[in-house]
Scaffold this active site. Structure first.
Site, PDB file in Angstrom:
ATOM      1  N   GLY A  26     -36.811 -20.939 -44.241  1.00 48.21           N
ATOM      2  CA  GLY A  26     -38.264 -21.069 -44.355  1.00 48.21           C
ATOM      3  C   GLY A  26     -38.862 -21.292 -42.972  1.00 48.21           C
ATOM      4  N   TYR A  77     -22.729 -15.192 -53.787  1.00 48.28           N
ATOM      5  CA  TYR A  77     -24.135 -15.534 -54.056  1.00 48.28           C
ATOM      6  C   TYR A  77     -24.394 -15.506 -55.558  1.00 48.28           C
ATOM      7  CZ  TYR A  77     -29.247 -15.125 -53.947  1.00 48.28           C
ATOM      8  OH  TYR A  77     -30.587 -15.304 -54.139  1.00 48.28           O
TER       9      TYR A  77
END
Ligand code: UDP
Length: 348
Positions: free
Chosen positions: A36, A149
């Site tokens: 982020g 993942y």
């Protein structure tokens, strides 16, 4: 309502924060700024309903305190992007598994609602079209890093649903399909920001493989609308929901559309997967969400067109990529029209 968003300075988290504030809710964002960026939420800093903490979801006392102050948690903090997953599998697994454990455990202690962001990757190599929430998940071997993942997010789902059944925590799992829009970075391999940046710079547009693989691209503002409606709906506790758009395109088709839309002089080049991700990389050929359950439970179906999405991504990226103030950029007339408003489809 008080909302905690883990991963609140991420691409989707920052759009969700904005949308929740519009709703009149208070938002607390937790983000370690690993993928982020503070830039994603800088414009929200002065908003009286917005607060943020730069720290990780591994900080148990902090997570406990933040959960205590909220009514609902959106758990978005995760390792994302194929590039990151291939390059940093340890970080991917630890962030996705342990982070979710910490957040779920704190949420359970305080009996709060939680929406856990999962991914369409969990459907894996399944060739079914479209994917429905109860379908089998078809994973590749553990020797191929990409699948870590999908497996780590599938484990998050199991854990979330176990908390729902065993401890009666109102948990909802949302499987986000390819979500794109302003602020998404191409750093972790995502195709839309890569293609738009390449087209704006008139550099070669890099299609991996033969370009016949297909995806459905959902607009981030549609996705966060679906998340907000999920938060408003009691009947979603214990449910899994696909969130995405079901309009399909090939990746080669996307490359041509981006080039045409942005009036770019880029050539379109094919790059073998091995060159990008190393030998033995397995890509998914097709991935289409069934949106029937989403529509039935929350009365909403994302519909923003690919053209509108490309224009919005380009409008956001132009000043940064071309390094000129936004005011000095001359956009083609159709881009002015389509880049401005956000299109939300309303339920019938
Ligand atoms: N892709 C591509 N060029 C790029 C980046 C990605 O052709 O510069 C391809 C990638 O191989 C995949 C598709 O675009 O087939 C979508 O990739 P992305 O990483 O955005 O999402 P995911 O693979 O998770 O669907």
């Amino acid at each position: 309502m008080n909302v905690l968003i883990t991963g609140g300075a991420g691409f989707i988290g920052s759009h969700l924060a904005e949308r929740c504030l519009q709703e009149g809710w208070s938002v607390s964002a937790l983000d370690d700024l690993s993928t982020g960026s503070f830039e994603n939420v800088r414009h929200l800093k002065a908003h009286p309903g917005f607060s943020y903490t730069i720290d990780t979801v591994f900080n148990e006392p902090l997570v406990a305190e933040l959960v205590d102050c909220c009514d609902i948690v959106f758990h978005l903090a995760a390792a994302v992007g194929v590039r990151l997953i291939v390059d940093s599998p340890v970080r991917t697994i630890e962030t996705n598994v342990h982070g979710t454990e910490v957040v779920l455990s704190a949420t359970a202690k305080k009996k709060k609602r939680i929406v856990i962001a999962s991914t369409s990757e969990v459907y894996g190599k399944s060739v079914k079209v479209p994917f429905s929430e109860d379908d089998d998940l078809v994973m590749g071997p553990t020797s191929k890093g990409r699948w870590s993942y999908a497996c780590s997010k599938a484990l998050d789902e199991f854990l979330g649903l176990a908390y729902y059944h065993e401890k009666h925590v109102p948990v909802t799992i949302v499987r986000l399909f390819n979500t794109v829009g302003p602020r998404q970075t191409g750093r972790y391999g995502m195709v839309m920001p890569n293609f738009v940046q390449q087209a704006l710079l008139h550099e070669p547009i890099t299609v991996y493989g033969d370009g016949s693989q297909r995806r459905c691209f959902g607009y981030v503002r549609d996705a966060v609308e679906a998340l907000v409606r999920t938060a408003k709906t009691e009947a979603v506790a214990g449910q899994i929901l696909n969130i995405g758009n079901d309009q399909e395109t090939t990746i080669a088709g996307l490359a041509h559309l981006v080039r045409a839309r942005l009036r770019s002089r880029s050539e379109i080049v094919r790059v073998p997967y091995e060159q990008v991700y190393g030998p033995g990389f397995e890509d998914m050929f097709r991935r289409v969400p069934s949106l029937a359950k989403l529509e039935r439970l929350i009365g909403y179906r994302p519909t923003t067109s690919l053209e509108t999405i490309i224009d919005a991504v380009a409008a956001d990226m132009r000043p940064r990529v071309l390094k000129v103030p936004a005011a000095e950029i001359t956009l083609p007339p159709q881009a002015y029209k389509t880049a401005l408003p956000t299109h939300f489809s309303q339920p019938a």
